[in-house]
Design an enzyme around this catalytic site. Structure first.
Site, short mmCIF file in Angstrom:
data_model
loop_
_atom_site.label_atom_id
_atom_site.label_comp_id
_atom_site.label_asym_id
_atom_site.label_seq_id
_atom_site.Cartn_x
_atom_site.Cartn_y
_atom_site.Cartn_z
N LYS A 43 0.84 -1.20 0.00
CA LYS A 43 0.00 0.00 0.00
C LYS A 43 0.88 1.25 0.00
CE LYS A 43 -3.79 -2.40 2.36
NZ LYS A 43 -4.42 -2.71 3.67
N GLN A 48 -4.20 -1.85 10.03
CA GLN A 48 -4.17 -3.16 9.42
C GLN A 48 -4.68 -4.22 10.38
OE1 GLN A 48 -3.47 -3.57 6.19
NE2 GLN A 48 -3.74 -5.78 6.21
N ASP A 99 -10.92 2.60 4.83
CA ASP A 99 -11.20 1.16 4.75
C ASP A 99 -12.70 0.89 4.72
OD1 ASP A 99 -9.15 -0.74 4.57
OD2 ASP A 99 -8.52 -0.43 6.64
N1 GUN Z 1 -6.79 -7.10 6.70
C1 GUN Z 1 -7.21 -7.82 5.64
N2 GUN Z 1 -7.80 -7.01 4.72
C2 GUN Z 1 -7.73 -5.76 5.22
C3 GUN Z 1 -8.16 -4.49 4.74
O1 GUN Z 1 -8.74 -4.34 3.66
N3 GUN Z 1 -7.90 -3.43 5.55
C4 GUN Z 1 -7.28 -3.56 6.75
N4 GUN Z 1 -7.08 -2.46 7.48
N5 GUN Z 1 -6.88 -4.72 7.23
C5 GUN Z 1 -7.11 -5.82 6.47
#
Ligand code: GUN
Length: 293
Positions: A53, A97, A120
């Site tokens: 990211k 995350q 998110d």
């Molecule tokens: N863990 C797995 N997928 C995601 C996501 O799309 N965002 C976040 N913050 N954590 C994750």
């Protein structure tokens, strides 16, 4: 043999558009969009995602900050970090995350991020807006990225039977809502399947579109796919692989080799949904930036 939906190439296409928009803002003397990401602990998968990211942000000209904390951080300390970013006018979007260590309540953390910075789309306000078909909020990056992929390939979902396997708040549930809403990538008749679904194979065999998001490697086999169906594979399980230097390989939820014989279109793993998830997140961050201006 199915056409491969090339998430990597489509992601590059959208990233170019985003980069152009950012360049235009910056040339007008404005600051660039800024995404902050919080990573707690040492989980290998989470580290890889956060770093991907971060790289994508740099590619499109966003500012990106990764805040790393040890797995021993307390919930109270983490909440303070979230609040600092909530109050930082130089940061447009924040992701924490997941998963978080067991002693931290993920729901408390995700509900503390202000909805305006929740790129998110995990906050109740954003989930609620999605459920109501109100597009002023943020949609979780993976389902959003999948709709961008469907749009790019002009895949007509109207009146189709879409089967979503998996009811997670991150993918399955929002995906089922998007496919059923009144929009150019919606208007489908949606069946949301999960671990308690009976006759899953029979249901899948009636699907025109299948989104597999259950986190079980190679779960969707070729004999569960109607000839001509479109298959979207969200799975990203790490399996041991001693033939590779890194010691693992990424496995999707679909048995690709068999599935591609029946499907008309299919996403590979890697190179399908994964890059589109990142594009969905960039899209949300740009939206947050534009709103804050
Ligand atoms: N863990 C797995 N997928 C995601 C996501 O799309 N965002 C976040 N913050 N954590 C994750």
């Amino acid at each position: 043999m199915a056409i491969r939906l090339d998430g990597k190439a489509v992601s590059a296409h959208f990233k170019e558009q985003i980069a152009q928009e950012v360049a235009d803002f910056v040339s007008q003397g404005k600051r660039a969009p800024h995404l902050a990401a919080i990573l707690v602990g040492e989980d290998g998968g989470s580290k890889t995602y956060i770093e991907a990211k971060d790289r994508a942000c740099q590619e499109v000209g966003f500012n990106s900050t990764i805040l790393r904390f040890p797995a021993t951080i307390t919930q109270e300390e983490l909440l303070l970090e979230v609040e600092k970013i909530n109050n930082d006018s130089q940061i447009d979007g924040l992701i924490v995350q997941l998963p978080l260590p067991k002693h931290i309540d993920e729901n408390v953390i995700t509900q503390t991020i202000i909805p305006e910075k929740d790129v998110d789309g995990f906050h109740d306000i954003n989930m609620g807006k999605l459920a109501k078909g109100d597009h002023s909020g943020y949609v979780s990056a993976t389902p959003l990225g999948i709709t961008m992929l469907l749009k790019y390939y002009n895949i007509d979902t109207t009146g189709k039977h879409a089967v979503v396997i998996g009811r997670s708040n991150i993918v399955g549930r929002p995906m089922s809502i998007l496919l059923s809403e009144s929009s150019s990538t919606g208007n489908a008749t949606v069946t949301l399947c999960h671990s308690r679904t009976q006759n899953l194979k029979e249901i899948c065999l009636t699907a025109d579109i299948i989104v597999a998001a259950i986190g079980k490697p190679y779960f969707l086999t070729g004999d569960m796919i109607k000839p001509g169906a479109i298959v979207i594979d969200v799975g990203t399980t790490r399996l041991d692989d001693t033939t590779r230097e890194r010691g693992w390989k990424l496995a999707g939820d679909v048995d690709f080799k068999e599935a591609e014989k029946n499907a008309s279109m299919i996403t590979p793993v890697p190179g399908g949904v994964g890059p589109m998830t990142i594009t969905g997140l960039l899209n949300n961050t740009l939206k947050a930036y534009k709103r804050s201006k």
